[in-house]
Write a protein that holds these residues in place. Structure first.
Motif, short mmCIF file in Angstrom:
data_model
loop_
_atom_site.label_atom_id
_atom_site.label_comp_id
_atom_site.label_asym_id
_atom_site.label_seq_id
_atom_site.Cartn_x
_atom_site.Cartn_y
_atom_site.Cartn_z
N TRP A 184 -13.95 0.15 -4.30
CA TRP A 184 -12.92 -0.67 -4.93
C TRP A 184 -12.84 -1.96 -4.21
O TRP A 184 -12.30 -2.88 -4.39
N ASN A 204 -2.89 -1.58 -1.28
CA ASN A 204 -2.02 -1.30 -0.14
C ASN A 204 -2.59 -1.97 1.10
O ASN A 204 -3.78 -2.12 1.25
N ARG A 205 -1.70 -2.33 2.00
CA ARG A 205 -2.11 -2.87 3.30
C ARG A 205 -1.87 -1.75 4.32
O ARG A 205 -0.76 -1.24 4.44
N VAL A 206 -2.92 -1.40 5.06
CA VAL A 206 -2.82 -0.34 6.06
C VAL A 206 -2.94 -0.98 7.44
O VAL A 206 -3.86 -1.74 7.71
N THR A 207 -1.98 -0.65 8.31
CA THR A 207 -1.95 -1.17 9.67
C THR A 207 -1.82 -0.01 10.64
O THR A 207 -1.03 0.91 10.41
N VAL A 229 1.69 1.94 5.97
CA VAL A 229 1.11 1.61 4.67
C VAL A 229 2.14 0.78 3.92
O VAL A 229 3.28 1.22 3.71
N SER A 266 -8.44 10.17 8.13
CA SER A 266 -8.31 9.24 7.01
C SER A 266 -9.71 8.90 6.50
O SER A 266 -10.71 9.12 7.17
N THR A 267 -9.77 8.36 5.29
CA THR A 267 -11.03 7.91 4.69
C THR A 267 -10.80 6.55 4.04
O THR A 267 -9.66 6.18 3.73
N PHE A 268 -11.89 5.83 3.84
CA PHE A 268 -11.84 4.53 3.19
C PHE A 268 -12.90 4.51 2.11
O PHE A 268 -14.07 4.75 2.36
N ASP A 269 -12.49 4.24 0.88
CA ASP A 269 -13.40 4.17 -0.25
C ASP A 269 -13.73 2.70 -0.50
O ASP A 269 -12.90 1.95 -1.01
N SER A 270 -14.94 2.28 -0.17
CA SER A 270 -15.32 0.87 -0.29
C SER A 270 -15.74 0.48 -1.70
O SER A 270 -16.03 -0.68 -1.93
N SER A 297 -7.77 -3.97 -2.83
CA SER A 297 -6.83 -3.03 -2.23
C SER A 297 -5.43 -3.22 -2.79
O SER A 297 -4.96 -4.33 -2.97
#
Length: 46
Positions: free
Chosen positions: A46, A4-7, A15, A40-44, A2
């Protein structure tokens, strides 16, 4: 890995760019009110 860190807090999505992304973005943190976030979406891969 990653870049970026998303909180997520109770009222905001934050972000934080990491590594070279911080250098290229010229910012330490982007903050968005959750009322303005539609999804939102998360692409695993990477």
């Amino acid at each position: 890995m990653s870049q970026n860190r998303v909180t997520i807090t109770k009222d905001a999505l934050m972000v934080e760019p990491l590594g070279l992304n911080m250098l290229w973005s010229f910012t330490r943190r982007l903050q968005f009110p959750l009322a303005h976030v539609q999804g939102s979406t998360f692409d695993s891969k990477w």
